[in-house]
Scaffold this active site. Structure first.
Site, PDB file in Angstrom:
ATOM      1  N   SER A  91      -3.276  -1.519   0.607  1.00 22.18           N
ATOM      2  CA  SER A  91      -2.815  -0.409  -0.232  1.00 22.18           C
ATOM      3  C   SER A  91      -4.000   0.415  -0.725  1.00 22.18           C
ATOM      4  O   SER A  91      -4.704   1.040   0.055  1.00 22.18           O
ATOM      5  CB  SER A  91      -1.954  -0.943  -1.377  1.00 22.18           C
ATOM      6  OG  SER A  91      -1.371   0.112  -2.114  1.00 22.18           O
ATOM      7  N   LEU A  92      -4.256   0.409  -2.036  1.00 23.49           N
ATOM      8  CA  LEU A  92      -5.386   1.136  -2.596  1.00 23.49           C
ATOM      9  C   LEU A  92      -6.688   0.781  -1.887  1.00 23.49           C
ATOM     10  O   LEU A  92      -7.558   1.635  -1.690  1.00 23.49           O
ATOM     11  CB  LEU A  92      -5.488   0.803  -4.088  1.00 23.49           C
ATOM     12  CG  LEU A  92      -6.709   1.316  -4.840  1.00 23.49           C
ATOM     13  CD1 LEU A  92      -6.683   2.837  -4.914  1.00 23.49           C
ATOM     14  CD2 LEU A  92      -6.757   0.708  -6.231  1.00 23.49           C
ATOM     15  N   HIS A 197       5.202   1.946  -3.108  1.00 20.44           N
ATOM     16  CA  HIS A 197       5.544   1.734  -1.694  1.00 20.44           C
ATOM     17  C   HIS A 197       7.059   1.681  -1.472  1.00 20.44           C
ATOM     18  O   HIS A 197       7.563   0.873  -0.705  1.00 20.44           O
ATOM     19  CB  HIS A 197       4.847   0.484  -1.141  1.00 20.44           C
ATOM     20  CG  HIS A 197       3.350   0.591  -1.221  1.00 20.44           C
ATOM     21  ND1 HIS A 197       2.646   1.486  -0.447  1.00 20.44           N
ATOM     22  CD2 HIS A 197       2.444  -0.041  -1.998  1.00 20.44           C
ATOM     23  CE1 HIS A 197       1.365   1.390  -0.745  1.00 20.44           C
ATOM     24  NE2 HIS A 197       1.217   0.475  -1.689  1.00 20.44           N
ATOM     25  N   GLN A 246       1.554   6.322   3.343  1.00 13.97           N
ATOM     26  CA  GLN A 246       1.271   4.997   2.777  1.00 13.97           C
ATOM     27  C   GLN A 246       1.824   4.834   1.370  1.00 13.97           C
ATOM     28  O   GLN A 246       2.247   3.761   0.965  1.00 13.97           O
ATOM     29  CB  GLN A 246      -0.251   4.758   2.787  1.00 13.97           C
ATOM     30  CG  GLN A 246      -0.648   3.343   2.405  1.00 13.97           C
ATOM     31  CD  GLN A 246      -1.769   3.325   1.388  1.00 13.97           C
ATOM     32  OE1 GLN A 246      -1.664   3.924   0.330  1.00 13.97           O
ATOM     33  NE2 GLN A 246      -2.837   2.628   1.716  1.00 13.97           N
TER      34      GLN A 246
END
Length: 305
Positions: A91-92, A197, A246
């Site tokens: 993710s990040l 998400h 994303q």
């Protein structure tokens, strides 16, 4: 020769004091934190090292985490001379991977996630959305149960036996009950500020796409694996659309690791606070080498690489 992957954790791994030794004891680390402060207009060392409420607020967490991951990575590269063969982030953490791959400059990665954090924080009012971790139930069974529901989807494929779902609070709570009935060992509501998400963040993703129009993207110097596809990105024109998507798509972390394993990667170095990804690795592939770099002395573990 080992094939090495640098991997970077995502939001949730942060803690007060993360990266402080890299700042206080290395010139490179100090420069990165101080440059981040200049770019962002507030003290990143103060945010990361002193106890405060902001560190757990998404719009601040993301910049703090990426600054810390990049500082640790650059010190590791300089002091140990270790370069990855591939890179990825959860993710990040994908923004640290982009910096490691030479796709995005360190400064642009930090500035972009600051905007990303603000957009994600503002996307859905607090309390409307939710996330939950589903333990000990096959992903295929979770997909089957969720396919008949609206307002909830898989947010993270973390590792075998751990899937995160996300969406409208009521839908997530209903899904938890159905998944427990379907055989899940536990369904744990997560302490997060939004339904990350999930399609509820589509608007935030689209706004991030506008931000990304002003960010310079280069061809990867080191291969990296994207969360959305769990595949290598070789075409720089794909970077921005994938980063936009994303925000509201499933993070395919287990599949990303499997892609790297199939490519012969046998050594994974987790760079950043905590040991989240190392824990996932134990369930994905126990026979590979896994290292954590979150303190300066952790780099001594890598002397044989």
């Amino acid at each position: 020769m080992s094939r090495i992957a640098f991997i970077f954790p995502g939001q949730g791994a942060q803690y007060s004091g993360m990266g402080q030794d890299f700042y206080e004891q290395t010139t490179i680390g100090r420069k990165i934190y101080d440059r981040a402060s200049g770019l962002l207009g507030f003290s990143v060392p103060e945010l990361c090292f002193e106890k405060n409420d902001r560190l757990d607020i998404t719009e601040y967490t993301q910049a703090a985490m990426v600054t810390t991951g990049i500082a640790m990575m650059r010190v590791l590269e300089a002091e140990k001379g270790i370069k990855p063969d591939v890179t990825a982030g959860l993710s990040l953490g994908e923004y640290c991977a982009l910096a490691a791959a030479g796709v995005m400059s360190d400064g642009d990665a930090i500035l972009t996630v600051r905007q990303r954090g603000i957009l994600m924080q503002e996307a859905v009012p607090v309390g409307v959305g939710a996330m939950a971790a589903i333990l000990a139930l096959d992903a295929s069974k979770i997909e089957e149960v969720l396919s008949g529901m609206e307002g909830v989807q898989i947010a993270n494929y973390n590792c075998p036996g751990q899937i995160v779902i996300s969406g409208k609070k009521e839908a997530v709570e209903e899904a938890n009950e159905k998944l427990l009935a379907a055989g899940a060992k536990r369904a744990l509501m997560l302490n997060v500020s939004g339904p990350f998400h999930s399609v509820m963040l589509t608007g935030a993703g689209e706004k991030l796409g506008e931000v990304l129009k002003g960010v310079e993207i280069s061809s990867p110097k080191i291969p990296y694996v994207a969360n959305v596809t769990a595949e290598y990105v070789t075409d720089e024109s794909m970077v921005k659309p994938l980063l936009e998507k994303q925000v509201y798509s499933s993070v395919r972390w287990q599949q990303s690791v499997e892609t790297m394993l199939a490519d012969g990667v046998d050594t994974f170095i987790e760079i950043g606070p905590g040991k989240t990804l190392a824990g996932f690795m134990k369930k994905i592939a126990r026979d590979v080498k896994v290292f954590n770099i979150e303190k300066l002395e952790d780099m001594d573990k890598l002397s044989d690489l």
